[in-house]
Design an enzyme around this catalytic site. Structure first.
Site, PDB file in Angstrom:
ATOM      1  CD  GLU A 116      -2.914  -1.166   2.316  1.00  0.00           C
ATOM      2  OE1 GLU A 116      -3.370  -0.107   2.763  1.00  0.00           O
ATOM      3  OE2 GLU A 116      -3.150  -2.271   2.807  1.00  0.00           O
ATOM      4  CG  HIS A 242      -8.715   5.881   1.317  1.00  0.00           C
ATOM      5  ND1 HIS A 242      -8.602   5.635  -0.034  1.00  0.00           N
ATOM      6  CD2 HIS A 242      -8.163   4.820   1.946  1.00  0.00           C
ATOM      7  CE1 HIS A 242      -8.001   4.454  -0.196  1.00  0.00           C
ATOM      8  NE2 HIS A 242      -7.715   3.952   0.996  1.00  0.00           N
ATOM      9  NE  ARG A 288      -4.495   5.666   2.750  1.00  0.00           N
ATOM     10  CZ  ARG A 288      -4.949   4.752   3.592  1.00  0.00           C
ATOM     11  NH1 ARG A 288      -5.621   5.119   4.649  1.00  0.00           N
ATOM     12  NH2 ARG A 288      -4.729   3.479   3.379  1.00  0.00           N
ATOM     13  CG  HIS A 349      -9.833   6.264   5.376  1.00  0.00           C
ATOM     14  ND1 HIS A 349     -10.757   5.285   5.119  1.00  0.00           N
ATOM     15  CD2 HIS A 349      -8.658   5.619   5.655  1.00  0.00           C
ATOM     16  CE1 HIS A 349     -10.173   4.090   5.220  1.00  0.00           C
ATOM     17  NE2 HIS A 349      -8.910   4.268   5.566  1.00  0.00           N
ATOM     18  NE  ARG A 384      -4.512   5.215   9.263  1.00  0.00           N
ATOM     19  CZ  ARG A 384      -5.026   4.243   8.507  1.00  0.00           C
ATOM     20  NH1 ARG A 384      -4.625   3.002   8.670  1.00  0.00           N
ATOM     21  NH2 ARG A 384      -5.931   4.511   7.610  1.00  0.00           N
TER      22      ARG A 384
HETATM   23  P1  FAD Z   1     -13.872   0.680  15.587  1.00  0.00           P
HETATM   24  O1  FAD Z   1     -13.539  -0.551  14.887  1.00  0.00           O
HETATM   25  O2  FAD Z   1     -14.464   1.772  14.786  1.00  0.00           O
HETATM   26  O3  FAD Z   1     -14.886   0.317  16.753  1.00  0.00           O
HETATM   27  C1  FAD Z   1     -15.504   1.334  17.494  1.00  0.00           C
HETATM   28  C2  FAD Z   1     -16.593   0.716  18.313  1.00  0.00           C
HETATM   29  O4  FAD Z   1     -17.073   1.637  19.271  1.00  0.00           O
HETATM   30  C3  FAD Z   1     -17.818   0.288  17.518  1.00  0.00           C
HETATM   31  O5  FAD Z   1     -18.244  -0.931  18.025  1.00  0.00           O
HETATM   32  C4  FAD Z   1     -18.854   1.369  17.844  1.00  0.00           C
HETATM   33  O6  FAD Z   1     -20.178   0.961  17.708  1.00  0.00           O
HETATM   34  C5  FAD Z   1     -18.497   1.654  19.270  1.00  0.00           C
HETATM   35  N1  FAD Z   1     -18.900   2.951  19.787  1.00  0.00           N
HETATM   36  C6  FAD Z   1     -18.593   4.179  19.317  1.00  0.00           C
HETATM   37  N2  FAD Z   1     -19.117   5.121  20.112  1.00  0.00           N
HETATM   38  C7  FAD Z   1     -19.757   4.477  21.113  1.00  0.00           C
HETATM   39  C8  FAD Z   1     -20.506   4.905  22.229  1.00  0.00           C
HETATM   40  N3  FAD Z   1     -20.729   6.197  22.517  1.00  0.00           N
HETATM   41  N4  FAD Z   1     -21.033   3.970  23.053  1.00  0.00           N
HETATM   42  C9  FAD Z   1     -20.865   2.642  22.784  1.00  0.00           C
HETATM   43  N5  FAD Z   1     -20.176   2.196  21.732  1.00  0.00           N
HETATM   44  C10 FAD Z   1     -19.631   3.102  20.915  1.00  0.00           C
HETATM   45  N6  FAD Z   1      -6.932   0.293   8.973  1.00  0.00           N
HETATM   46  C11 FAD Z   1      -5.952  -0.580   8.729  1.00  0.00           C
HETATM   47  O7  FAD Z   1      -4.992  -0.689   9.510  1.00  0.00           O
HETATM   48  N7  FAD Z   1      -6.005  -1.378   7.617  1.00  0.00           N
HETATM   49  C12 FAD Z   1      -7.025  -1.316   6.732  1.00  0.00           C
HETATM   50  O8  FAD Z   1      -7.057  -2.059   5.766  1.00  0.00           O
HETATM   51  C13 FAD Z   1      -8.063  -0.390   6.963  1.00  0.00           C
HETATM   52  N8  FAD Z   1      -9.091  -0.274   6.088  1.00  0.00           N
HETATM   53  C14 FAD Z   1     -10.124   0.545   6.402  1.00  0.00           C
HETATM   54  C15 FAD Z   1     -11.229   0.591   5.563  1.00  0.00           C
HETATM   55  C16 FAD Z   1     -12.333   1.363   5.894  1.00  0.00           C
HETATM   56  C17 FAD Z   1     -13.521   1.402   4.982  1.00  0.00           C
HETATM   57  C18 FAD Z   1     -12.325   2.120   7.092  1.00  0.00           C
HETATM   58  C19 FAD Z   1     -13.503   2.942   7.469  1.00  0.00           C
HETATM   59  C20 FAD Z   1     -11.201   2.104   7.908  1.00  0.00           C
HETATM   60  C21 FAD Z   1     -10.107   1.327   7.578  1.00  0.00           C
HETATM   61  N9  FAD Z   1      -8.985   1.269   8.407  1.00  0.00           N
HETATM   62  C22 FAD Z   1      -7.984   0.397   8.127  1.00  0.00           C
HETATM   63  C23 FAD Z   1      -8.977   1.951   9.685  1.00  0.00           C
HETATM   64  C24 FAD Z   1      -9.323   0.934  10.775  1.00  0.00           C
HETATM   65  O9  FAD Z   1     -10.351   0.094  10.302  1.00  0.00           O
HETATM   66  C25 FAD Z   1      -9.763   1.586  12.044  1.00  0.00           C
HETATM   67  O10 FAD Z   1      -8.870   2.585  12.424  1.00  0.00           O
HETATM   68  C26 FAD Z   1      -9.839   0.558  13.166  1.00  0.00           C
HETATM   69  O11 FAD Z   1     -10.640  -0.527  12.757  1.00  0.00           O
HETATM   70  C27 FAD Z   1     -10.398   1.193  14.407  1.00  0.00           C
HETATM   71  O12 FAD Z   1     -10.630   0.182  15.341  1.00  0.00           O
HETATM   72  P2  FAD Z   1     -11.227   0.585  16.739  1.00  0.00           P
HETATM   73  O13 FAD Z   1     -11.441  -0.666  17.477  1.00  0.00           O
HETATM   74  O14 FAD Z   1     -10.423   1.653  17.339  1.00  0.00           O
HETATM   75  O15 FAD Z   1     -12.638   1.271  16.373  1.00  0.00           O
HETATM   76  C1  SIN Z   2      -7.295   0.549   2.334  1.00  0.00           C
HETATM   77  O1  SIN Z   2      -7.542  -0.636   2.190  1.00  0.00           O
HETATM   78  O2  SIN Z   2      -7.028   1.307   1.406  1.00  0.00           O
HETATM   79  C2  SIN Z   2      -7.370   1.123   3.700  1.00  0.00           C
HETATM   80  C3  SIN Z   2      -6.122   0.867   4.401  1.00  0.00           C
HETATM   81  C4  SIN Z   2      -5.998   1.744   5.597  1.00  0.00           C
HETATM   82  O3  SIN Z   2      -6.786   2.662   5.796  1.00  0.00           O
HETATM   83  O4  SIN Z   2      -5.048   1.519   6.354  1.00  0.00           O
END
Ligand code: FAD
Ligand code: SIN
Length: 537
Positions: A116, A242, A288, A349, A384
């Protein structure tokens, strides 16, 4: 009702689940999550999780790539431990049941490694283009087998409970988090969740912007709650856009993974000419921030509404096998990516800033930890590196547990009574249009004035508007019964204000923050984080 557990985990993405699974070995865990347990940014992650796993790769290369991407603001010690602890955390995910795509026979690596933007090597472990879904699947299943974990779906945390507030005192240095007030969305009741340790794992805030790759849950709740509680917040100006979100009138927030460019996808204008060579030697695979700014510039120059991403020169079976989700989704919208280019636009993103934590995930409030996208750990700096966020979440949740193991037997405010939620005579609203209208206004304002390219005038305008809207929301919040929509609206207003405040503080351009009035990097004055708290504003 008061619900008591040793650990209160707010959020059920990779950060929340990976913390909870380990915490369950120490005590009881309540996971509070505002929709279904799998609904999270994690669930939509496509590209994968970056970690050194091939003989040809080196920790030093991953460290260098992360530091280069972070544009001077990543903390080297943090980058170093995240990268070097990565392989162990990957092994653990595998042990918990995550099935990453394996390498083909004859490869030196065990897993198929994606590439990537900003990575000098192939090092992204993935499950085809559905990595997040596979991780969530495995973690939800693992958590379901832990007797000490109880999951509260459709429960949204409204605010943290502080010892000072519980005792009717002013906030002081000896303050501590005792849990949170949580709204049961189905019944409308607000319960007190009390815990020795509260963990914010609430993810990011993409919904603050009109166009985003994030699902609806990403409203920055954890950051807003922590800010209101007086925690330190940093680097909110660094919003990662993104470059390639599907552009189609009926498509809502569908990402076209950077891994598509990693496998040879090329960005083009609608005329068919390429443009990335003008911006960076890595062309379509540049970091990015560079690609998003380049796409934004070209769109403004040409007046087009989108650019094209073309991978149709690769073998049809390869594309369908490597990107089954993207292939199917695009096909639903009439685009056969094996034959034609995909129309794409940049979209908000990822949030590089957030709640400040130390190397063990501790915030500036005792008893309150933060892991995952909600936190600002020092790893990402001003931008990032792709696929470093899933990695950051597992490394920090592990470190947080290690820290808690050391202090678990200490008193944690268990004897302090917490007053039940005070509804303050609030009544049911007959004006929900206030919520929808303000929600829309904030997201548009942020998109047009605090987007990829900023200026002092745009930021000032945004600041004034957000202040005005925030006053209206605060009044509404005081008078009407709390609902999920209202909680989220109040939070996106807080997060929008924090982004604008940090963006106005930083008088330079660096990484993801580009201001036309200060187009250069200013290392002499700005090689530092923008740190704010309720007390300092
Ligand atoms: P999240 O996975 O967002 O989980 C947050 C949780 O908190 C959810 O369950 C939500 O419902 C809950 N929540 C929020 N507010 C409250 C509240 N007030 N009360 C109760 N619950 C609440 N990163 C990578 O490293 N590689 C990738 O390939 C990648 N691809 C991505 C693709 C997309 C489309 C997106 C959107 C992001 C991507 N990212 C990627 C970024 C990565 O997915 C996120 O940064 C990471 O998953 C965040 O994980 P987290 O557990 O911190 O939060
Ligand atoms: C992607 O698959 O392009 C998302 C990867 C990332 O946000 O780290």
């Amino acid at each position: 009702m008061e619900i008591t557990a040793d650990f209160l985990v707010l959020g059920s993405g990779i950060a929340g689940f990976s913390f909870a699974i380990k915490a369950a070995k120490l005590g009881t865990v309540a996971i509070v999550t505002k929709k279904e347990r799998y609904e999270s940014n994690t669930n939509y992650a496509q590209g994968g999780i970056a970690a050194v796993s091939d003989q040809a790769d080196r920790f030093e290369y991953h460290i260098d790539d992360t530091l280069t991407c972070g544009s001077g603001l990543s903390k080297e010690d943090v980058v170093r431990f995240v990268v070097t602890e990565g392989p162990e955390r990957i092994d653990e995910l595998v042990k918990w049941g995550v099935e990453f795509t394996r390498a083909q026979a004859g490869s030196t690596a065990e897993y198929d490694l994606g590439r990537e933007g900003g990575h000098s090597m192939r090092r992204v472990l993935h499950a085809k283009d559905l990595t997040g879904r596979e991780i969530e699947r495995a973690l939800t299943e693992k958590a379901a087998h832990e007797r000490n974990i109880r999951i509260y779906e459709n429960h949204i945390a409204v605010d943290l409970v502080l010892k000072s507030a519980a005792q009717g005192q002013r906030k002081g240095n000896e303050d501590r988090c005792l849990g949170a007030y949580v709204l049961d969305i189905d019944t409308g009741e607000i319960h007190t969740f009390r815990a020795k340790y509260t963990v914010l794992a609430t993810g990011g805030a993409g919904k603050v912007y009109l166009i985003t790759t994030n699902p609806d849950i990403a409203t920055g709740d954890g950051i807003a709650m922590a800010y209101r509680a007086g925690a330190l917040i940093a680097n909110m100006e660094f919003i990662q856009f993104h470059p390639t979100c599907l552009y189609h009138p009926e498509a809502k927030a569908f990402l076209i993974s950077e891994a598509v460019r990693g496998e040879g996808g090329i960005l083009k204008l609608r005329s068919g000419s390429t443009f990335m060579e003008k911006y960076h030697p890595m062309k379509s695979l540049a970091p990015r921030d560079v690609v998003a700014q380049a796409v934004d510039t070209e769109l403004k120059k040409t007046g087009d509404e989108y650019v094209l991403l073309d991978i149709s020169h690769r073998d049809r079976d390869f594309i369908r096998n490597r990107f089954p989700n993207i292939y199917e989704k695009c096909l639903q919208f009439g685009i056969d990516i094996t034959r034609e280019p995909i129309s794409v636009v940049p979209a908000a993103h990822y949030l590089c800033g957030g709640v400040v934590v130390n190397a063990e995930g501790e915030t500036s409030i005792r008893g309150l930890f933060a892991c995952g996208e909600v936190s600002c750990t020092g790893l990402h700096g001003a931008n990032r590196l792709a696929s470093n966020s899933l990695l950051e979440a597992v490394v920090f949740s592990h470190r947080a547990i290690r820290r808690i193991e050391q202090i678990f037997s200490e008193p944690a405010g268990e004897d302090i009574p917490i007053p039940p939620w005070d509804p303050r005579g609030a009544t049911e609203s007959d004006e929900s249009v206030v919520v929808t209208n303000n929600w829309d206004e904030i997201r548009r304002c942020m998109w047009y004035y605090v987007g990829i390219v900023r200026s002092d005038k745009r930021l000032e305008r945004a600041d004034r508007r957000i202040d005005l809207i925030s006053r209206e929301i605060d009044e509404y919040y005081r008078n009407f019964i709390v609902t999920r929509d209202l909680v989220e609206l109040r939070n996106i207003a807080v997060v929008a204000k924090l982004i604008v405040t940090c963006a106005r503080m930083r008088k330079e351009s660096r990484g993801l923050h580009y201001n036309l009035d200060f187009p250069e990097k200013d290392d002499r004055n700005w090689l530092k984080d923008t740190i704010i708290s309720r007390e300092t504003r």
